[in-house]
Design a protein around this motif. Sequence first.
Motif, PDB file in Angstrom:
ATOM      1  N   TYR A 190     -18.671-109.332 -31.005  1.00  0.00           N
ATOM      2  CA  TYR A 190     -20.114-109.456 -31.339  1.00  0.00           C
ATOM      3  C   TYR A 190     -21.089-109.729 -30.130  1.00  0.00           C
ATOM      4  CZ  TYR A 190     -19.587-109.015 -36.379  1.00  0.00           C
ATOM      5  OH  TYR A 190     -19.483-108.516 -37.798  1.00  0.00           O
ATOM      6  N   ALA A 191     -20.585-110.822 -29.424  1.00  0.00           N
ATOM      7  CA  ALA A 191     -21.148-111.083 -28.091  1.00  0.00           C
ATOM      8  C   ALA A 191     -21.410-109.882 -27.145  1.00  0.00           C
ATOM      9  CB  ALA A 191     -20.740-112.206 -27.340  1.00  0.00           C
ATOM     10  N   ASP A 244     -25.432-104.249 -26.112  1.00  0.00           N
ATOM     11  CA  ASP A 244     -25.934-102.695 -26.271  1.00  0.00           C
ATOM     12  C   ASP A 244     -24.795-101.813 -25.475  1.00  0.00           C
ATOM     13  OD1 ASP A 244     -27.306-100.736 -27.264  1.00  0.00           O
ATOM     14  OD2 ASP A 244     -28.789-100.937 -26.022  1.00  0.00           O
ATOM     15  N   ILE A 245     -23.536-102.020 -25.708  1.00  0.00           N
ATOM     16  CA  ILE A 245     -22.718-101.454 -24.853  1.00  0.00           C
ATOM     17  C   ILE A 245     -22.538-100.026 -25.884  1.00  0.00           C
ATOM     18  CG2 ILE A 245     -21.398-103.459 -24.282  1.00  0.00           C
ATOM     19  CD1 ILE A 245     -19.413-103.170 -26.435  1.00  0.00           C
ATOM     20  N   SER A 246     -21.714 -99.062 -25.137  1.00  0.00           N
ATOM     21  CA  SER A 246     -21.452 -97.905 -25.720  1.00  0.00           C
ATOM     22  C   SER A 246     -20.387 -97.913 -26.578  1.00  0.00           C
ATOM     23  CB  SER A 246     -21.317 -97.043 -24.347  1.00  0.00           C
ATOM     24  OG  SER A 246     -19.923 -97.167 -24.043  1.00  0.00           O
ATOM     25  N   LYS A 259     -15.008 -99.620 -28.188  1.00  0.00           N
ATOM     26  CA  LYS A 259     -13.565 -99.536 -28.681  1.00  0.00           C
ATOM     27  C   LYS A 259     -12.539-100.281 -27.472  1.00  0.00           C
ATOM     28  CE  LYS A 259     -10.255 -95.650 -28.903  1.00  0.00           C
ATOM     29  NZ  LYS A 259     -10.090 -94.299 -29.017  1.00  0.00           N
ATOM     30  N   ASN A 260     -12.987-100.044 -26.286  1.00  0.00           N
ATOM     31  CA  ASN A 260     -12.071-100.804 -25.238  1.00  0.00           C
ATOM     32  C   ASN A 260     -12.120-102.486 -25.940  1.00  0.00           C
ATOM     33  OD1 ASN A 260     -11.364 -98.478 -24.417  1.00  0.00           O
ATOM     34  ND2 ASN A 260     -12.978 -98.275 -22.540  1.00  0.00           N
ATOM     35  N   GLU A 261     -13.269-102.759 -25.819  1.00  0.00           N
ATOM     36  CA  GLU A 261     -13.510-104.482 -26.059  1.00  0.00           C
ATOM     37  C   GLU A 261     -12.869-104.770 -27.250  1.00  0.00           C
ATOM     38  OE1 GLU A 261     -14.744-108.293 -25.167  1.00  0.00           O
ATOM     39  OE2 GLU A 261     -14.857-106.370 -23.844  1.00  0.00           O
ATOM     40  N   LEU A 262     -13.060-104.208 -28.304  1.00  0.00           N
ATOM     41  CA  LEU A 262     -12.309-104.512 -29.576  1.00  0.00           C
ATOM     42  C   LEU A 262     -10.800-104.306 -29.579  1.00  0.00           C
ATOM     43  CD1 LEU A 262     -12.375-105.254 -32.504  1.00  0.00           C
ATOM     44  CD2 LEU A 262     -12.694-102.892 -33.183  1.00  0.00           C
ATOM     45  N   GLN A 314     -23.144-100.521 -36.890  1.00  0.00           N
ATOM     46  CA  GLN A 314     -21.860 -99.619 -37.084  1.00  0.00           C
ATOM     47  C   GLN A 314     -20.791-100.193 -36.260  1.00  0.00           C
ATOM     48  OE1 GLN A 314     -21.601 -96.664 -38.922  1.00  0.00           O
ATOM     49  NE2 GLN A 314     -23.148 -97.851 -40.026  1.00  0.00           N
ATOM     50  N   GLN A 315     -21.140-100.623 -34.955  1.00  0.00           N
ATOM     51  CA  GLN A 315     -20.012-101.312 -34.350  1.00  0.00           C
ATOM     52  C   GLN A 315     -19.488-102.796 -34.991  1.00  0.00           C
ATOM     53  OE1 GLN A 315     -21.909-102.006 -30.457  1.00  0.00           O
ATOM     54  NE2 GLN A 315     -21.214 -99.723 -30.007  1.00  0.00           N
ATOM     55  N   ARG A 316     -20.333-103.482 -35.524  1.00  0.00           N
ATOM     56  CA  ARG A 316     -19.932-104.491 -36.390  1.00  0.00           C
ATOM     57  C   ARG A 316     -19.144-104.456 -37.343  1.00  0.00           C
ATOM     58  NH1 ARG A 316     -25.202-106.960 -34.397  1.00  0.00           N
ATOM     59  NH2 ARG A 316     -26.483-105.719 -35.888  1.00  0.00           N
ATOM     60  N   GLU A 317     -19.649-103.332 -38.148  1.00  0.00           N
ATOM     61  CA  GLU A 317     -18.845-102.789 -39.495  1.00  0.00           C
ATOM     62  C   GLU A 317     -17.569-102.325 -39.103  1.00  0.00           C
ATOM     63  OE1 GLU A 317     -19.140 -99.395 -42.914  1.00  0.00           O
ATOM     64  OE2 GLU A 317     -20.857-100.020 -41.697  1.00  0.00           O
ATOM     65  N   ALA A 318     -17.388-101.645 -38.024  1.00  0.00           N
ATOM     66  CA  ALA A 318     -16.205-101.138 -37.447  1.00  0.00           C
ATOM     67  C   ALA A 318     -15.446-102.286 -37.038  1.00  0.00           C
ATOM     68  CB  ALA A 318     -16.339-100.133 -36.114  1.00  0.00           C
ATOM     69  N   THR A 319     -16.080-103.401 -36.362  1.00  0.00           N
ATOM     70  CA  THR A 319     -15.173-104.497 -36.014  1.00  0.00           C
ATOM     71  C   THR A 319     -14.701-105.390 -37.533  1.00  0.00           C
ATOM     72  OG1 THR A 319     -16.789-105.152 -34.332  1.00  0.00           O
ATOM     73  CG2 THR A 319     -15.230-106.888 -35.139  1.00  0.00           C
ATOM     74  N   GLU A 320     -15.507-105.444 -38.499  1.00  0.00           N
ATOM     75  CA  GLU A 320     -14.896-106.038 -39.559  1.00  0.00           C
ATOM     76  C   GLU A 320     -13.695-105.399 -40.132  1.00  0.00           C
ATOM     77  OE1 GLU A 320     -15.555-108.961 -40.267  1.00  0.00           O
ATOM     78  OE2 GLU A 320     -17.080-109.180 -38.907  1.00  0.00           O
ATOM     79  N   LYS A 321     -13.861-103.801 -40.275  1.00  0.00           N
ATOM     80  CA  LYS A 321     -12.964-103.271 -40.937  1.00  0.00           C
ATOM     81  C   LYS A 321     -11.520-103.287 -40.078  1.00  0.00           C
ATOM     82  CE  LYS A 321     -15.801 -99.502 -42.958  1.00  0.00           C
ATOM     83  NZ  LYS A 321     -16.165 -98.111 -43.036  1.00  0.00           N
ATOM     84  N   ASN A 322     -11.583-103.150 -38.569  1.00  0.00           N
ATOM     85  CA  ASN A 322     -10.496-103.344 -37.795  1.00  0.00           C
ATOM     86  C   ASN A 322      -9.884-104.975 -37.945  1.00  0.00           C
ATOM     87  OD1 ASN A 322      -9.711-101.342 -35.769  1.00  0.00           O
ATOM     88  ND2 ASN A 322     -11.975-101.053 -36.328  1.00  0.00           N
TER      89      ASN A 322
END
Length: 498
Positions: free
Chosen positions: A283-284, A289-291, A296-299, A422-430
């Motif tokens: 989240y940080a 505002d990363i791409s 994807k790489n960070e997660l 959307q990125q946060r949602e993808a994080t939670e799903k993962n």
Amino acid sequence: MQLESLADGEIIGDGRADYTRQTQRYDLELNGQPFALLDVPGIEGKEGLVLSEIERAVQTAHAVFYVTNQPAPPQTGDAQRQGTLEKIKQHLGAQTEVWTIFNKKITNPKQSLTGRPLISDDENNSLAGLNEKMREQLGKHYQEVFPLTALPAFLASTDHFVPGSQNAKRRSKVLSDFSSDQLLEKSGVRAFLQLLGGPLIGNGKTKIIRANFNKANEALNHTQETLSGIQQTLTALSKKLGQEELSAKSQLNSSFLALKKRLESCSETLIDDFASKVRTLVYARIEDDISNDDFKNELGSQLKSQQRRLSKLLPKALNVEVGKFQSAAEDILARFEKHAQELTMSYAKLGSTRLNEHFDLKIKIDNGVNVAGLLGGLLGIAAAPFTGGASLWVAGAAVVSVLVSIGKAVWSAFSSDYKKSQQREATEKNLRTATEQLRAALRDNLKIAISDMHNTIAQLDLALEAPAKQAAAQVQTLARCTHRLKNLSRQIETAGNL
């Protein structure tokens, strides 16, 4: 003085209880049958002075005459002092038969033996009570009471007295009233000689053989009674140890159930911490505002990194909980062992007899089971399935690309805030997928670990069962021994016609 030493009657006491101090043997013959008469110290005096003499004589005798001048039962004792009956019983050998001789004191034979029986009705009643009491105390050893008066018969049967002595004067006086044969008859001594020559020594060889059978059988019965006492003691001990065993097992099982819950709770906490750390770090980066590619790489990177961290923390955390259980189990087993030893010592004292004073009642908890080694080995069991490294969790990170790629084509058409959501949602799903896989893996691996620990607990249960089983095995051994002794005793009774 020389005549006095050669005169008859030296064996006769002077009225003192301890006149005779040493056993004197007289080898005699009656009707062609040889026998030995042992003059034994009196049992009613200061027994400590003559105890060994009494024991030595009575233990070798086949018949004992308890001589008394009172037509009443001997006195019984109390807690402080043994009575005459207890003393008689104490000194008897297994082969000994006991007769009471009531030696009626008569100083004037003419008055006492003329026109009347030797024993009065009152004396007969008293002697019946004496017989009953003696038989009650001595059982099969006791035979009967025989009344007589010894002094008149002694005076009539010998003339080896010092001229002018008291005994010579007594003899002269008594023979002026009765003949020697009359005195021997009226005094009861002739009837006593018939008893002596008949039932007592007439079948001496048969009596000796029967006495030896009886002696052997009594020794067997004593041993059997002693073993039965030990068996009862061990039976009670086995029951008590069984109760202690059940209590210790219950405590151990409760402690183990608590361990299982703590292991599950600890694992859940670490997985929640894993998800929290991934979420915080990713989240940080999202806030920067990363791409989507960087996201994807960070997660993926954080999932792998925190999985590696989890794989290191989890075994350590599990072993901490197992260590607590190990300490609790050691306390439970130590208390059980202490109680088992205390019970064993207590019952060993209760069952202590001359036969079993060296009887080994030591019971060990291990019985071949290495308790300390089993408890120490638990530390590696719980963590073993989790020490394979991060490869256990790699499936969790592999889904990242799939989840991110679904929205990849449309993300560029929206605002930065929408992209972040959307990125946060993808994080939670993962994270949900990863934690579900971690929990599934955790359940499977804990199941393996718990199963292995169950095997250890089962071995500890066997160790707890050992003391009661050992006591029970000794009970069975003693039961077999007493059964064989009973059979042997019956064989002896049949062979000896007891």
